[in-house]
Design an enzyme around this catalytic site. Sequence first.
Site, PDB file in Angstrom:
ATOM      1  NE  ARG A  64      -4.060  -1.777   0.107  1.00 38.34           N
ATOM      2  CZ  ARG A  64      -4.973  -1.877  -0.825  1.00 38.34           C
ATOM      3  NH1 ARG A  64      -4.824  -1.242  -1.973  1.00 38.34           N
ATOM      4  NH2 ARG A  64      -6.037  -2.609  -0.638  1.00 38.34           N
ATOM      5  CB  ALA A  76     -11.725  -4.724  -0.041  1.00 36.34           C
ATOM      6  CD  GLU A  93     -12.335  -6.126  -6.212  1.00 35.89           C
ATOM      7  OE1 GLU A  93     -11.161  -6.479  -5.940  1.00 35.89           O
ATOM      8  OE2 GLU A  93     -12.608  -5.406  -7.187  1.00 35.89           O
ATOM      9  CD  GLU A  97      -8.353  -7.922  -3.742  1.00 34.92           C
ATOM     10  OE1 GLU A  97      -8.312  -8.274  -2.539  1.00 34.92           O
ATOM     11  OE2 GLU A  97      -8.464  -6.733  -4.086  1.00 34.92           O
ATOM     12  CD  GLU A 120     -13.328   4.099   0.890  1.00 33.73           C
ATOM     13  OE1 GLU A 120     -12.958   3.224   0.095  1.00 33.73           O
ATOM     14  OE2 GLU A 120     -12.607   4.540   1.808  1.00 33.73           O
ATOM     15  CD  GLU A 139      -1.233  -3.181 -17.213  1.00 32.45           C
ATOM     16  OE1 GLU A 139      -0.278  -2.437 -17.489  1.00 32.45           O
ATOM     17  OE2 GLU A 139      -2.251  -3.287 -17.923  1.00 32.45           O
ATOM     18  CD  GLU A 141      -4.950  -6.287  -7.423  1.00 33.32           C
ATOM     19  OE1 GLU A 141      -5.583  -5.675  -6.559  1.00 33.32           O
ATOM     20  OE2 GLU A 141      -5.510  -6.929  -8.331  1.00 33.32           O
TER      21      GLU A 141
END
Length: 185
Positions: A64, A76, A93, A97, A120, A139, A141
């Site tokens: 991150r 997520a 997701e 993932e 959010e 892409e 990730e």
Amino acid sequence: MKHHIKRLKRELVYQGSILDIYADYMQLPDGKTAKWDFVSHRKGAAAVVAVAENGNLLLVRQYRSALDRETLEIPAGSRDSVTEDTMVCATRELEEETGWKSEHVEKLLQLKTTVAFCNEFIDVYLATDLTPGVQKLDEGEEIEIVSMPLDEAVQKIYCGEIQDAKTVAGILAYQSKLLTGRIHK
């Protein structure tokens, strides 16, 4: 309590791919004005506490940039559009993932992530009865799948190793539902 604060003006400062940043000019109760930051997350998001057949949680470890380090999180992502159902987003997701699909998905809770300056929201789901699917990373990730017993995940929350808000809330909500017997196992 009724607030006595009034927005006088909202000015777009930056428009990004999923976030818009504004300067809000506010009139305060004493008559003075102040400039506040506001971050608009245009689409909202969904997350999923995925529980494998052996009871372990499927978490993802990823870098991150905001923290300049890797984090351990529940799967997520943002909705594809403002009209996409968050359950559809959560199940997508999960597979993208982790490479797992779920035969049973139920809502655990709804979150507003940072109410002081951002709108959010993230709907958090519980996924059980998992079956193998195909991992489909975006892409660029890079994700490591981590299988972990619930007790270990909770311990990692309390020792500060897991700090991501949606992950903390999702795992503790799942633990609470298990302890109170209000959940499908």
